[in-house]
Design a protein around this motif. Structure first.
Motif, PDB file in Angstrom:
ATOM      1  N   TYR A   1      19.698  20.802 -14.877  1.00 57.21           N
ATOM      2  CA  TYR A   1      18.931  20.494 -16.078  1.00 57.21           C
ATOM      3  C   TYR A   1      17.903  19.414 -15.754  1.00 57.21           C
ATOM      4  CZ  TYR A   1      22.823  22.898 -18.471  1.00 57.21           C
ATOM      5  OH  TYR A   1      23.766  23.816 -18.872  1.00 57.21           O
ATOM      6  N   ASP A   2      16.823  19.385 -16.546  1.00 60.46           N
ATOM      7  CA  ASP A   2      15.846  18.310 -16.355  1.00 60.46           C
ATOM      8  C   ASP A   2      15.455  17.728 -17.713  1.00 60.46           C
ATOM      9  OD1 ASP A   2      13.975  20.021 -17.530  1.00 60.46           O
ATOM     10  OD2 ASP A   2      13.154  20.695 -15.608  1.00 60.46           O
ATOM     11  N   ALA A   3      14.414  16.928 -17.708  1.00 62.92           N
ATOM     12  CA  ALA A   3      14.053  16.180 -18.924  1.00 62.92           C
ATOM     13  C   ALA A   3      13.669  17.082 -20.091  1.00 62.92           C
ATOM     14  CB  ALA A   3      12.912  15.211 -18.624  1.00 62.92           C
ATOM     15  N   GLN A   4      13.222  18.289 -19.788  1.00 60.44           N
ATOM     16  CA  GLN A   4      12.817  19.196 -20.868  1.00 60.44           C
ATOM     17  C   GLN A   4      13.903  20.217 -21.255  1.00 60.44           C
ATOM     18  OE1 GLN A   4      10.077  18.303 -18.601  1.00 60.44           O
ATOM     19  NE2 GLN A   4       9.688  16.935 -20.341  1.00 60.44           N
ATOM     20  N   SER A   5      14.964  20.249 -20.494  1.00 59.73           N
ATOM     21  CA  SER A   5      16.012  21.238 -20.789  1.00 59.73           C
ATOM     22  C   SER A   5      16.634  20.948 -22.149  1.00 59.73           C
ATOM     23  CB  SER A   5      17.122  21.159 -19.735  1.00 59.73           C
ATOM     24  OG  SER A   5      16.598  21.358 -18.448  1.00 59.73           O
ATOM     25  N   THR A   6      17.039  22.006 -22.803  1.00 60.37           N
ATOM     26  CA  THR A   6      17.708  21.801 -24.092  1.00 60.37           C
ATOM     27  C   THR A   6      19.081  22.474 -24.063  1.00 60.37           C
ATOM     28  OG1 THR A   6      16.485  23.717 -24.931  1.00 60.37           O
ATOM     29  CG2 THR A   6      15.671  21.541 -25.557  1.00 60.37           C
ATOM     30  N   PHE A   7      20.012  21.858 -24.785  1.00 54.66           N
ATOM     31  CA  PHE A   7      21.352  22.425 -24.933  1.00 54.66           C
ATOM     32  C   PHE A   7      21.792  22.239 -26.381  1.00 54.66           C
ATOM     33  CE2 PHE A   7      25.878  21.344 -25.449  1.00 54.66           C
ATOM     34  CZ  PHE A   7      26.455  22.553 -25.089  1.00 54.66           C
ATOM     35  N   SER A   8      22.408  23.260 -26.909  1.00 60.27           N
ATOM     36  CA  SER A   8      23.067  23.076 -28.207  1.00 60.27           C
ATOM     37  C   SER A   8      24.302  23.962 -28.262  1.00 60.27           C
ATOM     38  CB  SER A   8      22.123  23.387 -29.371  1.00 60.27           C
ATOM     39  OG  SER A   8      21.601  24.689 -29.264  1.00 60.27           O
ATOM     40  N   LEU A   9      25.223  23.500 -29.091  1.00 62.84           N
ATOM     41  CA  LEU A   9      26.511  24.163 -29.242  1.00 62.84           C
ATOM     42  C   LEU A   9      26.642  24.550 -30.702  1.00 62.84           C
ATOM     43  CD1 LEU A   9      29.629  24.524 -28.398  1.00 62.84           C
ATOM     44  CD2 LEU A   9      29.899  22.209 -29.283  1.00 62.84           C
TER      45      LEU A   9
ATOM     46  N   ARG B   1      27.204  32.627 -24.308  1.00 67.42           N
ATOM     47  CA  ARG B   1      26.311  31.575 -23.817  1.00 67.42           C
ATOM     48  C   ARG B   1      25.040  32.209 -23.289  1.00 67.42           C
ATOM     49  NH1 ARG B   1      28.750  26.262 -20.905  1.00 67.42           N
ATOM     50  NH2 ARG B   1      26.978  24.892 -21.293  1.00 67.42           N
ATOM     51  N   THR B   2      23.936  31.744 -23.782  1.00 69.65           N
ATOM     52  CA  THR B   2      22.653  32.283 -23.342  1.00 69.65           C
ATOM     53  C   THR B   2      21.855  31.189 -22.639  1.00 69.65           C
ATOM     54  OG1 THR B   2      22.623  33.809 -25.201  1.00 69.65           O
ATOM     55  CG2 THR B   2      20.532  33.446 -24.076  1.00 69.65           C
ATOM     56  N   PHE B   3      21.472  31.492 -21.417  1.00 73.81           N
ATOM     57  CA  PHE B   3      20.628  30.567 -20.654  1.00 73.81           C
ATOM     58  C   PHE B   3      19.260  31.187 -20.485  1.00 73.81           C
ATOM     59  CE2 PHE B   3      24.927  30.307 -18.844  1.00 73.81           C
ATOM     60  CZ  PHE B   3      25.198  28.939 -18.863  1.00 73.81           C
ATOM     61  N   VAL B   4      18.252  30.325 -20.474  1.00 73.72           N
ATOM     62  CA  VAL B   4      16.961  30.771 -19.967  1.00 73.72           C
ATOM     63  C   VAL B   4      16.709  29.954 -18.703  1.00 73.72           C
ATOM     64  CG1 VAL B   4      14.489  30.976 -20.387  1.00 73.72           C
ATOM     65  CG2 VAL B   4      16.122  31.403 -22.245  1.00 73.72           C
ATOM     66  N   LEU B   5      16.478  30.659 -17.603  1.00 68.21           N
ATOM     67  CA  LEU B   5      16.277  29.999 -16.316  1.00 68.21           C
ATOM     68  C   LEU B   5      14.820  30.128 -15.893  1.00 68.21           C
ATOM     69  CD1 LEU B   5      19.363  31.462 -14.352  1.00 68.21           C
ATOM     70  CD2 LEU B   5      19.246  29.348 -15.707  1.00 68.21           C
ATOM     71  N   GLY B   6      14.259  29.034 -15.457  1.00 69.90           N
ATOM     72  CA  GLY B   6      12.886  29.067 -14.951  1.00 69.90           C
ATOM     73  C   GLY B   6      12.835  28.417 -13.585  1.00 69.90           C
ATOM     74  N   ALA B   7      11.671  28.502 -12.994  1.00 71.86           N
ATOM     75  CA  ALA B   7      11.488  27.839 -11.706  1.00 71.86           C
ATOM     76  C   ALA B   7      11.442  26.338 -11.942  1.00 71.86           C
ATOM     77  CB  ALA B   7      10.186  28.315 -11.056  1.00 71.86           C
ATOM     78  N   GLY B   8      12.084  25.585 -11.078  1.00 69.64           N
ATOM     79  CA  GLY B   8      12.106  24.140 -11.277  1.00 69.64           C
ATOM     80  C   GLY B   8      12.611  23.419 -10.056  1.00 69.64           C
ATOM     81  N   ALA B   9      12.977  22.183 -10.254  1.00 66.39           N
ATOM     82  CA  ALA B   9      13.345  21.328  -9.135  1.00 66.39           C
ATOM     83  C   ALA B   9      14.850  21.246  -8.929  1.00 66.39           C
ATOM     84  CB  ALA B   9      12.763  19.926  -9.351  1.00 66.39           C
ATOM     85  N   GLY B  10      15.587  22.086  -9.643  1.00 69.67           N
ATOM     86  CA  GLY B  10      17.044  22.002  -9.535  1.00 69.67           C
ATOM     87  C   GLY B  10      17.570  22.761  -8.338  1.00 69.67           C
TER      88      GLY B  10
ATOM     89  N   GLY C   1      18.532  25.379  -5.847  1.00 72.09           N
ATOM     90  CA  GLY C   1      17.973  26.699  -5.582  1.00 72.09           C
ATOM     91  C   GLY C   1      16.618  26.916  -6.257  1.00 72.09           C
ATOM     92  N   GLY C   2      15.937  25.824  -6.621  1.00 70.79           N
ATOM     93  CA  GLY C   2      14.614  25.950  -7.245  1.00 70.79           C
ATOM     94  C   GLY C   2      14.684  26.437  -8.680  1.00 70.79           C
ATOM     95  N   ILE C   3      15.821  26.234  -9.296  1.00 72.89           N
ATOM     96  CA  ILE C   3      16.050  26.725 -10.648  1.00 72.89           C
ATOM     97  C   ILE C   3      16.159  25.554 -11.612  1.00 72.89           C
ATOM     98  CG2 ILE C   3      17.767  27.926 -12.102  1.00 72.89           C
ATOM     99  CD1 ILE C   3      16.398  29.760 -10.135  1.00 72.89           C
ATOM    100  N   ARG C   4      15.679  25.740 -12.805  1.00 79.51           N
ATOM    101  CA  ARG C   4      15.993  24.793 -13.873  1.00 79.51           C
ATOM    102  C   ARG C   4      16.501  25.575 -15.086  1.00 79.51           C
ATOM    103  NH1 ARG C   4      11.362  24.452 -17.762  1.00 79.51           N
ATOM    104  NH2 ARG C   4      12.427  22.646 -18.658  1.00 79.51           N
ATOM    105  N   VAL C   5      17.391  24.946 -15.834  1.00 86.76           N
ATOM    106  CA  VAL C   5      17.813  25.546 -17.095  1.00 86.76           C
ATOM    107  C   VAL C   5      16.802  25.119 -18.144  1.00 86.76           C
ATOM    108  CG1 VAL C   5      19.562  25.504 -18.909  1.00 86.76           C
ATOM    109  CG2 VAL C   5      20.267  25.629 -16.523  1.00 86.76           C
TER     110      VAL C   5
END
Lengths: 168, 700
Positions: B448-456, B578-587, B589-593
């Motif tokens: 996750y990074d500064a723009q990632s969002t999570f809700s339950l 659980r639904t994730f949207v994955l994009g390219a990022g700095a996490g 494997g180059g992934i960000r949530v």
């Protein structure tokens, strides 16, 4: 660059989700002939894959028209009950290729991820089993908003991708 | 109505055929080897108190009826407050208070309290009504014995009108004015006893003619108890209860989970206590029996666990109205034998329409309905959604059941649509869930990074797994304050505070949720449904593309157990979406949530997403064997010149048996012949004889 404030993003996204949930699920029961109007116009992703994406219990439905005729012609009567929904802003400022886009601060360009949990009863409501479902939907702004025919309310948000699953 | 001593059309064997007791057969649709049970192979004991002792060997003493004949209407000196069971009003092993049983049985059995009368009144055709009614109307009841032995008993109405005329004449003072003539207001016959209701002022006049001679016998005339609460039920019922409990224990087989209530009319103990001597007692019998069951098995789960099969065969039932309470007491039975009764049409079964939602096997052979409503099968299919077998014939497959419960969706449930890109989603999911169980803080830092969002959000009222009944209500205390169910959270500040943006907020949220253990993805793939496809238009973290970049949306449905951190023990099971949207990022494997939305709900199992028709990843249980393909010669089993109806019927039966067993028509015919042309019996006989049958008995 003026960006979208957090409270505005939350307000617009949750209201969009509410409007969607409250109109889409009743339509599945009572106005199936309007189903295709919930979807973005047929298009393709940059890599050539078709949009919108529609998945129904693992079945890939090619386009909104097919989805509508599936419901109109084949689906048994169904009553959906949304018990829980949530949403998040997916992209606060999404501008389709070649489009102008509104002011980023307006919140009108966001894309929204909506997740719904509820149950559906197929067939005779009195006797049918409650089947739990889970659905994930990505809404995008309607590019044609404002150009609609007079008197006809256009939907502000349209389905870009949708995945329905019976889970119970 | 249960009638006394019915003659089973196919002999006593019919009582114990065909109730299939195993929950599901995998080898054959016929009654399994375990399905034919000798009644009471391991007798259930009842304890000193007359209660069933489940699975324990007791002293074997049981309460018994002492041949009191019909005691209805007999006077009693014991008052209502005398509780014959009062000395043992302590909870028994079953945790049931016997005095409560006693009261409830009294209500449903012996007394004529108004509350229980309404439902039965239609069964009565006798003149007059219950005693409670009499009391309210200010009438006295008097019992007269002797009519049966009198010469008048041979008259068309059993001599009742003669006796009434006699009583009225003898009791009336011939010199009194006509308005003072004794009038019998109501009368009814219970067994051999005539019960009359008169105005209180006439009571002494009637009692005075006690011991008068009527048609050759001396009448015995006594006042009945004045109130319905002090009638014979008190002295009568405890005995009856003991007998009924004895009956239940004799007729219940723990191992096969069979409650065999066949041929009740000739049960010596029941006959002995005059259970079927009058219509009114008879009509109370079955509800009382069910009441006792309700008190022995107190929860739905207990009942379902204890009794899977019920036989009501050979009871001469013209309809199920007298036994309809079975559906309330045992709604979850799987097998029901109604063979050799007198059920003629669908109306006779209507009380059980939509009941028994789990009924898998129903036997109606030997009922007139077979001939009179040839397509009754269609109705049975509609009425009982889980029914797969009618008589001995498979009428619906397990797949069809599944389709029916999903409403017969026109498009099948398929396995996951997993359209990944470069194994990104696969890698992510494989790493994410084990890390979620073991180290959520690192997980957040990694993806996750500064723009990632999570809700339950919590769906507290989601449907639960259909196979699991009696689940305790899930408690959501540890989650509910974080739930962002927008149906319930309507104010913007709450909506905002329950959306977590950025690693710190997400870490705080995730690490304060209860510890979890997800099933292993590789070892138990059936417990997961993971789907993904690409999505366009995600925000470009590099800011280069206005129209956004592509990513993946990953939807995961599954389950987890909460873990008690101190003991390491798994506690509650819950389901999640659980639904994730994955994009390219700095996490990693180059992934960000980009987005992570988690929905929790009550445990709902994993059957719903098992693909129809057993695709890859299917965990569908072994399907029952289909019917055998058989070749039927032309003209066989159809009416033809010179062929009797009976012959056609026999041929039809032979075809059915061959379909079910794979035997040749010839052998099927022989088998049926030996079984009295009863399909159920023949099927059982086949199962027994199967190992010794020669190869030529079967169609190749």
């Amino acid at each position: 660059m003026v960006t979208l404030s957090a409270d505005k993003a939350a307000k617009i996204s949750t209201e969009a989700a509410k409007t969607f949930v409250e109109s889409y699920y009743p339509s599945l029961s009572t106005s199936r002939s309007s189903l295709s109007s919930f979807y973005m116009p047929a298009s393709t992703m940059p890599d050539g894959k078709p949009l919108p994406v529609i998945l129904y219990n693992g079945n890939i439905i090619p386009d909104p028209t097919s989805m509508q005729s599936l419901f109109q012609e084949q689906m048994p009567e169904a009553r959906y009950e949304v018990q829980n929904y949530d949403c998040q802003v997916l992209n606060p400022h999404y501008v389709a290729e070649g489009a102008q886009g509104s002011d980023p601060a307006s919140g009108k360009n966001m894309t929204i991820l909506v997740t719904v949990s509820g149950y559906v009863k197929y067939g005779e409501v009195r006797t049918a089993a409650m089947r739990g479902f889970s659905e994930s939907i990505v809404l995008i702004p309607n590019p044609d908003l404002g150009e609609g025919t007079r008197g006809k309310v256009r939907k502000e948000w349209l389905i870009q991708s949708q995945n329905f699953r019976l889970v119970v | 109505m249960l009638q006394q001593a019915p003659t089973p059309p196919t002999g006593p064997r019919a009582t114990r055929t065909s109730v299939r007791t195993s929950e599901r057969l995998t080898s054959s649709r016929l009654p399994s080897r375990g399905g034919i049970q000798k009644r009471n192979a391991t007798p259930v004991r009842i304890d000193r108190d007359g209660d069933l002792v489940m699975g324990a060997v007791g002293s074997g003493s049981r309460g018994s009826g002492s041949g009191r004949g019909s005691a209805a209407g007999r006077g009693s000196t014991q008052g209502r407050r005398h509780d014959p069971l009062g000395t043992r009003s302590r909870p028994l092993k079953t945790g049931i208070d016997p005095s409560a049983i006693q009261k409830s049985v009294l209500r449903s059995m012996g007394s004529d309290e108004p509350v229980s009368r309404g439902a039965r009144s239609s069964l009565r055709s006798v003149r007059g009504r219950g005693r409670g009614q009499d009391a309210r109307e200010g009438l006295d009841r008097i019992t007269i014995r002797g009519l049966k032995q009198s010469k008048a008993a041979g008259n068309p109405d059993g001599g009742v009108s003669d006796l009434i005329g006699f009583l009225e004449r003898k009791a009336t003072n011939p010199d009194a004015p006509a308005r003072e003539a004794v009038k019998i207001k109501k009368s009814r016959l219970e067994g051999e006893i005539l019960i009359i209701s008169v105005r209180p002022e006439d009571t002494p006049k009637i009692l005075r003619i006690n011991r008068y001679m009527f048609a050759g016998v001396e009448l015995s005339i006594q006042a009945a108890k004045p109130t319905p609460l002090e009638n014979d039920a008190d002295s009568e019922t405890p005995n009856t209860v003991a007998v009924l409990k004895g009956v239940l224990s004799r007729r219940y087989n723990v191992e096969s989970k069979l409650l065999d209530l066949s041929q009740l009319g000739s049960d010596p103990e029941l006959v002995n206590i005059g259970m079927f001597s009058t219509t009114s007692r008879e009509s109370k019998f079955f509800p009382a029996l069910m009441k006792i069951c309700d008190n022995i098995f107190t929860t739905a789960k207990e009942k379902e666990h204890a009794i899977a099969s019920v036989s009501l065969a050979n009871n001469a039932l013209p309809s199920i109205s007298s036994v309809t309470t079975l559906a309330q007491t045992f709604p979850a039975i799987k097998n029901l034998d109604l063979s050799n009764n007198e059920i003629k049409n669908l109306t006779s079964l209507d009380g059980w329409r939509w009941k028994f939602r789990k009924l898998d096997h129903l036997i109606l052979t030997g009922n007139p309905i077979e001939a009179e409503v040839p397509d009754y099968k269609d109705n049975m299919l509609k009425w009982f959604p889980s029914l797969t077998t009618l008589n001995t014939i498979q009428i619906r497959s397990a797949e069809e059941i599944k389709a029916a419960t999903s409403g017969g969706l026109p498009i099948p449930v398929l396995g996951p649509s997993f359209r990944d890109e470069a194994s990104i989603s696969e890698t992510f999911v494989k790493q994410f869930f084990p890390a979620y169980d073991s180290d959520r803080a690192s997980l957040v830092n990694g993806y996750y990074d500064a723009q990632s969002t999570f809700s339950l959000s919590i769906n507290t009222s989601a449907p639960r797994a259909p196979a699991i009944t009696d689940q305790k209500m899930p408690v959501w205390d540890e989650y509910i304050k974080k739930s962002r169910n927008l149906m319930k959270i309507e104010h913007l500040p709450a909506r905002m505070s329950r959306l977590h943006t950025g690693t710190d907020s997400i870490r705080d949220a995730l690490t304060t949720l209860p510890a979890t253990r997800h099933p292993d993805l590789m070892a138990e793939p059936q417990k997961w449904c993971i789907e993904c496809h690409t999505v366009p238009g995600l925000p470009d973290v590099t800011g280069q593309s206005v129209s956004g970049v592509g990513g993946l949306i990953v939807m995961v449905h599954g389950e987890f157990s909460e873990v008690d951190v101190s003991t390491g023990q798994a506690t509650n099971s819950r389901s999640f979406d659980r639904t994730f949207v994955l994009g390219a990022g700095a996490g990693v494997g180059g992934i960000r949530v980009v987005c992570d939305t988690l929905v929790l709900r009550s445990y709902g199992g994993y059957e719903a997403w098992q693909p129809e028709g057993g695709e890859i990843g299917s965990s569908a249980p072994e399907q029952p064997q289909a019917q055998h393909q058989i070749i039927v010669p032309q003209g066989f089993a159809v009416p033809g010149p010179g062929k009797s109806e009976e012959q056609v019927h026999k041929e039809v039966l032979a075809v059915e048996l061959s379909k079910a067993t794979g035997m040749t028509l010839e052998y099927s015919g022989m088998c049926l012949e030996q079984s009295g042309w009863d399909l159920g019996n023949a099927a059982s006989a086949f199962e027994l004889a199967k190992p010794t049958l020669p190869p030529q008995a079967f169609m190749s």
